[in-house]
Structures are given as C-alpha cells and as structure tokens.
Design a protein around this motif. Structure first.
Motif, PDB file in Angstrom:
ATOM      1  N   ALA A 187       0.849  -1.199   0.000  1.00  0.00           N
ATOM      2  CA  ALA A 187       0.000   0.000   0.000  1.00  0.00           C
ATOM      3  C   ALA A 187       0.880   1.243   0.000  1.00  0.00           C
ATOM      4  O   ALA A 187       1.314   1.705   1.045  1.00  0.00           O
ATOM      5  CB  ALA A 187      -0.920  -0.009   1.213  1.00  0.00           C
ATOM      6  N   GLU A 188       1.151   1.773  -1.172  1.00  0.00           N
ATOM      7  CA  GLU A 188       1.958   2.994  -1.293  1.00  0.00           C
ATOM      8  C   GLU A 188       1.029   4.194  -1.163  1.00  0.00           C
ATOM      9  O   GLU A 188       0.508   4.714  -2.145  1.00  0.00           O
ATOM     10  CB  GLU A 188       2.671   3.035  -2.645  1.00  0.00           C
ATOM     11  N   CYS A 189       0.814   4.618   0.069  1.00  0.00           N
ATOM     12  CA  CYS A 189      -0.196   5.648   0.298  1.00  0.00           C
ATOM     13  C   CYS A 189       0.322   7.056   0.031  1.00  0.00           C
ATOM     14  O   CYS A 189      -0.470   7.979  -0.166  1.00  0.00           O
ATOM     15  CB  CYS A 189      -0.714   5.542   1.729  1.00  0.00           C
ATOM     16  N   GLU A 190       1.642   7.246   0.040  1.00  0.00           N
ATOM     17  CA  GLU A 190       2.173   8.591  -0.159  1.00  0.00           C
ATOM     18  C   GLU A 190       2.152   8.955  -1.646  1.00  0.00           C
ATOM     19  O   GLU A 190       2.447   8.122  -2.503  1.00  0.00           O
ATOM     20  CB  GLU A 190       3.591   8.682   0.393  1.00  0.00           C
ATOM     21  N   PRO A 191       1.784  10.195  -1.977  1.00  0.00           N
ATOM     22  CA  PRO A 191       1.710  10.607  -3.388  1.00  0.00           C
ATOM     23  C   PRO A 191       3.033  10.408  -4.130  1.00  0.00           C
ATOM     24  O   PRO A 191       4.113  10.393  -3.543  1.00  0.00           O
ATOM     25  CB  PRO A 191       1.350  12.092  -3.305  1.00  0.00           C
ATOM     26  N   TYR A 192       2.926  10.255  -5.442  1.00  0.00           N
ATOM     27  CA  TYR A 192       4.025  10.171  -6.403  1.00  0.00           C
ATOM     28  C   TYR A 192       4.736   8.815  -6.425  1.00  0.00           C
ATOM     29  O   TYR A 192       5.263   8.414  -7.454  1.00  0.00           O
ATOM     30  CB  TYR A 192       5.082  11.267  -6.157  1.00  0.00           C
ATOM     31  N   ILE A 193       4.802   8.096  -5.316  1.00  0.00           N
ATOM     32  CA  ILE A 193       5.614   6.882  -5.246  1.00  0.00           C
ATOM     33  C   ILE A 193       4.861   5.707  -5.863  1.00  0.00           C
ATOM     34  O   ILE A 193       3.748   5.390  -5.443  1.00  0.00           O
ATOM     35  CB  ILE A 193       5.995   6.551  -3.790  1.00  0.00           C
ATOM     36  N   SER A 194       5.470   5.055  -6.850  1.00  0.00           N
ATOM     37  CA  SER A 194       4.823   3.912  -7.522  1.00  0.00           C
ATOM     38  C   SER A 194       5.796   2.761  -7.775  1.00  0.00           C
ATOM     39  O   SER A 194       5.519   1.877  -8.573  1.00  0.00           O
ATOM     40  CB  SER A 194       4.207   4.370  -8.852  1.00  0.00           C
ATOM     41  N   CYS A 195       6.944   2.768  -7.071  1.00  0.00           N
ATOM     42  CA  CYS A 195       7.943   1.722  -7.309  1.00  0.00           C
ATOM     43  C   CYS A 195       7.418   0.346  -6.910  1.00  0.00           C
ATOM     44  O   CYS A 195       7.659  -0.647  -7.609  1.00  0.00           O
ATOM     45  CB  CYS A 195       9.236   2.047  -6.567  1.00  0.00           C
ATOM     46  N   ASP A 196       6.675   0.265  -5.807  1.00  0.00           N
ATOM     47  CA  ASP A 196       6.150  -1.033  -5.379  1.00  0.00           C
ATOM     48  C   ASP A 196       5.082  -1.542  -6.339  1.00  0.00           C
ATOM     49  O   ASP A 196       5.017  -2.744  -6.624  1.00  0.00           O
ATOM     50  CB  ASP A 196       5.573  -0.932  -3.963  1.00  0.00           C
TER      51      ASP A 196
END
Length: 513
Positions: A187-196
C-alpha cells in the motif's frame, strides 16, 4: 496551495475488499484507523527501466540511527559484484555489498542522505564496466532448509525493510514469538511513489514466492498482501500469481497513511497495536513487497541486495520512470537516465512529499531505503507562508492517525517543556505530516516535534552518561574503600602476628630465667 493535495478527510469507516488466488472476492468487516487524509495520487505505474552502470558507486557506512558498518576493503583493492565490502557492528546493521565490479577509489567523507546535509565516511568504488560478479549459490528448494538457515541467508544478503525503516529483515523474522499472520505491505499511500506497484506488476510471481518463503520462516498460518484500490492491473497480476497458493490479496483504500505498519494492520485485522508494542507481540509481522522480492532473490537465486526499484518523478523531471537502480548510484546519474531536469525545478526530495527529506545536491548516492526521488517545481510546492498563531481549531487532532494531540504538543515543544511533551506521547508521533497539511495557520508542527524529540534524545543520552559516570565513581569509591579495608586487615593481621611473636619471645625469656 497548502490544501491543494487534500481531497477529503478520512471517513469514520470503510470497506476492505479481500480476494483469493482463485479470483473469488469477499467483503470483510469494515475497519479503519483514526484520522488520515485522502491525497491526490500523482502516480505513474510505468515499466521498470534498466539504467546504465554509473562511473562510481558510493556507500555510506552509517546504516540507520547510529549503527555503522566496518570496512573490510581498502583503497586500490578490486572488488566483485556482490562482494561484501563492509560488515555490521551490531545486530541492527547489515553487510554492505558492492553493486558492481571495480576498484575501491577511497574511503572518505561524502555528503549523505540526511535531513541536515551531513557528511560521513563512505566507501567509493570506481566501476570498471565489466560487472564481474561473485559466484551465486541458489537454493533449489527452500523447504529443505530450516527457518534458521534461511534467516541466516537473508542476513548475509544484507536485506533490510525496503519500505523505508531499513530495519534488518533477519532480525525482524527472528521474533521469538508465535506468528499467526504475515502481512505483505504493497500500500503505497504517499503521493508520487509507484515503485512497489511497478514491482508487483512486473514481478508478481517472485513477490508471491518471496511472501511464501517469509511465511515458511515465520511458520505463519495466514499470509495477506495489501494493495491500494487504485491500480487494477497490479491487483490482477497478483491474483494470477497467487492462484492455488493460499495467499489472500486485500484491497485497501488509498488513505494516507494506510501504508504505515500499524495502520495497515488495523485496517486488515481490526487489531490496534499499542504505540509501545511490536506487531510480533500480537502474532503479526508486516514486510514490504520489495523486501519479499529481495528475499526471493536471495534464497531462490542466491542474489544479495545490491539493487532496488526507485521512482524518479515530479514535474521537475523530463521523463518520470521507475528504475531498477544499483545501491550506491549517485542521484545525478539516475536523473540523467530520465533526460535531466526541467528548467523550473525548485527542490529535490528523497522520498515522498509528506515524509521525504530535501537534498542539497544530487551528488548523494541512493541507499537501500531510497524508494523515490522527487523533483518538484514551484507549482507543485506548497507555498511557504509565515506561521500564524494557533487558532485551536483542532483540525490537526482530527487527522492524527496515532490519536495524539498535536496542538498541545506544539505548545509544549515550542516552550521547551520537554517533560510535558513526553507525558503527551511525543514519541508516538510517526511524523506523517497530516497535521502540517491541514493546519490553517501554516505552523510546521512536525518540525517542532522532531526538534523536541532530538532534544529529549540528547538529554536522555546525557542522563545515561551521567548515570554511568556516577556509577563508575561509586564503583571506584567502593573499590578504594575495599582496598583500604583489605590493607587495614592485612596490617592488623601483621601486627597481631608481630605481637604474638613478641609475646612468645617474652615468655621464652621468662621461662629461661
């Protein structure tokens, strides 16, 4: 601009979708954590790019907190890809491996990724372009090995929590507790981050296998992988990979900070982990999807942790990408792989916009915990405004995910009433930044909290040093008193012997007369 990212406050309750590998979907009981906010995603789940090899690699010896690694190589020495170049000095650090072959150029001070822009000792390797690697020793069937043997391999591979905490994974897997649930955090909840998300979409099978290995090490009965409800392609890839494996795929709302360990556990299980407790004490272990992938590579392929997926994004970047970057790569090299900066770039952040740290230069190297490089322009940045007096609106408390009172903590930290800060659970604060976002007075609340934490830590260290000095002094006084007593006892014993001899001599003379 300060509220541009804010869409809505967290609802009191929400529904969590739970899917199994066979595609059947159920609705489980509604759970939520307190507070939180919904933010615009600004995410681009791109294909993973393979960058060119950088001319040099930089490895800070500082791992996390004050845990250092000790260099075992020297200047002029040639190293191979995957070779250990520094060993841990405590259980809370991991080995450092060279990400490519080359010559150790120097062991010297360089600027590291730190909020204060500090310099620290680093190993600098000049790559030779050959990328010559150490031989690999993969495990053909992990179930033929004991959990302890697998944990040792995870430790030797230098794997840490890739969600940002950098806690050694082997230590986290050695819980000493009975574990019933393993949660894999995607769950990448922080904006902009999509590496996972990119990792799960491209390597779903390997993530599932890594989760199964961790489940076997922990002997956990249940395994869940949590992802946000926004990327359907990621969910589909995981569902196909999890088919017949008995792993549950849970879809959770994209509410910040759902990706926090305790918040995610609360959402998935309804169990609230106390601030001063570990999830393992309640039978639950949480690991990042990147960590699960790294465990798969270490056990099934024999690969050590020398690379990770990093999101390079923001309006200040010409071409946003998710990059498979070598650990130790200078940031400027990754920026070049994205065709450089846009002319109006204003700030470079390591991490996301909520919890990341601003960098003074792009000569800094990426580390195992670097999940995002965010180049922001003026239009993306929250306009800096002078703080105004607190109006006691209570908005900060309403969005706090750990249910502390930011407003009250602000007054105590501002007036340096540190004992009162401790009494109001200052160290329960996870520094998520939700209170900063909603504050209508533009007060940098987290900044005050970090400062107060730092002062308390220094005060505690000084108190510890004072106690140790006092104890040493007391021990010295006791030792001297004991030495004096022993000396006195010896003198008395010697005098008694002399007196006895004199008495015997006197008696002999008397008898002779």
């Amino acid at each position: 601009m300060r509220l541009a990212l804010l869409i809505a406050l967290l609802c009191n309750r929400w529904k969590t979708a739970l899917s199994y590998g066979n595609g059947n979907q159920l609705m489980i009981k509604q759970w939520s954590f307190p507070g939180g906010i919904a933010l615009e995603g600004h995410k681009q789940v791109t294909e993973i790019s393979e960058p060119t090899l950088p001319p040099e690699l930089i490895y800070p010896l500082l791992q996390r907190s004050d845990n250092y690694a000790q260099p075992i190589v020297g200047p002029g020495q040639r190293v191979l890809k995957g070779q250990i170049i520094a060993t841990p000095q405590s259980p809370f650090a991991t080995p450092i491996h060279a990400a490519s072959s080359g010559i150790v150029k120097a062991i010297a001070s360089r600027i590291i990724a730190h909020p204060s822009g500090l310099e620290d000792t680093c190993i600098i390797i000049e790559t030779d372009g050959m990328d010559e690697a150490n031989p690999l020793t993969p495990c053909l069937d992990y179930k033929l090995e004991t959990p302890d043997e697998l944990r040792n391999k995870v430790a030797q591979a230098g794997i840490v929590g890739l969600g940002g905490a950098a806690f050694p994974t082997a230590e986290k897997l050695a819980t000493g507790q009975s574990i019933h649930t393993l949660v894999i955090n995607g769950a990448e909840c922080e904006p902009y981050i999509s590496c996972d998300a990119s990792l799960m979409q491209a390597h779903a099978e390997q993530v599932i296998q890594g989760a199964l290995i961790i489940q076997y090490i922990l002997q956990a009965k249940r395994c869940m992988i949590a992802i946000e409800n926004t990327p359907p392609a990621v969910r589909q890839a995981l569902l196909e990979a999890a088919s017949r494996q008995g792993i549950q795929i849970a879809t959770v709302p994209a509410i910040y900070p759902t990706g926090g360990e305790k918040q995610l556990i609360n959402v998935l299980t309804g169990q609230k982990i106390p601030a001063n407790a570990l999830p393992s004490e309640h039978g639950i272990v949480c690991q990042n999807v990147g960590t699960a992938y790294a465990v798969y590579q270490a056990i099934c392929l024999g690969l050590v942790l020398i690379e990770r997926i990093i999101t390079v994004t923001g309006a200040g970047i010409k071409q946003a990408k998710n990059i498979r970057a070598r650990i130790g790569t200078p940031i400027k090299h990754l920026i070049e792989q994205c065709n450089g900066y846009n002319p109006n770039v204003q700030r470079l952040i390591m991490g996301g916009p909520m919890m990341g740290i601003a960098l003074s230069t792009d000569d800094i190297a990426v580390t195992k915990t670097t999940n995002c490089l965010l180049a922001m322009t003026t239009s993306e940045l929250v306009q800096s405004q002078a703080p105004m007096p607190c109006i006691r609106c209570g908005d900060c408390a309403s969005v706090c995910p750990v249910e502390i009172l930011p407003q009250q903590l602000y007054w105590y930290s501002r007036s340096r009433q540190l004992e009162q800060c401790q009494d109001h659970q200052l160290f329960d604060c996870i520094e998520c930044g939700c209170c900063d976002i909603v504050c209508p007075s533009h007060i940098p609340l987290v900044q005050f909290f970090r400062s107060a934490k730092g002062e308390l830590i220094i005060k505690d260290q000084q108190s510890t040093q004072t106690s140790l000095a006092k104890k040493r002094y007391q021990n010295q006084q006791q030792r001297r008193a004991k030495e004096a007593q022993d000396k006195q006892a010896k003198a008395e014993k010697r005098q008694a012997a002399i007196n006895k001899m004199k008495a015997a001599a006197a008696a002999k003379r008397k008898n002779s007369i």
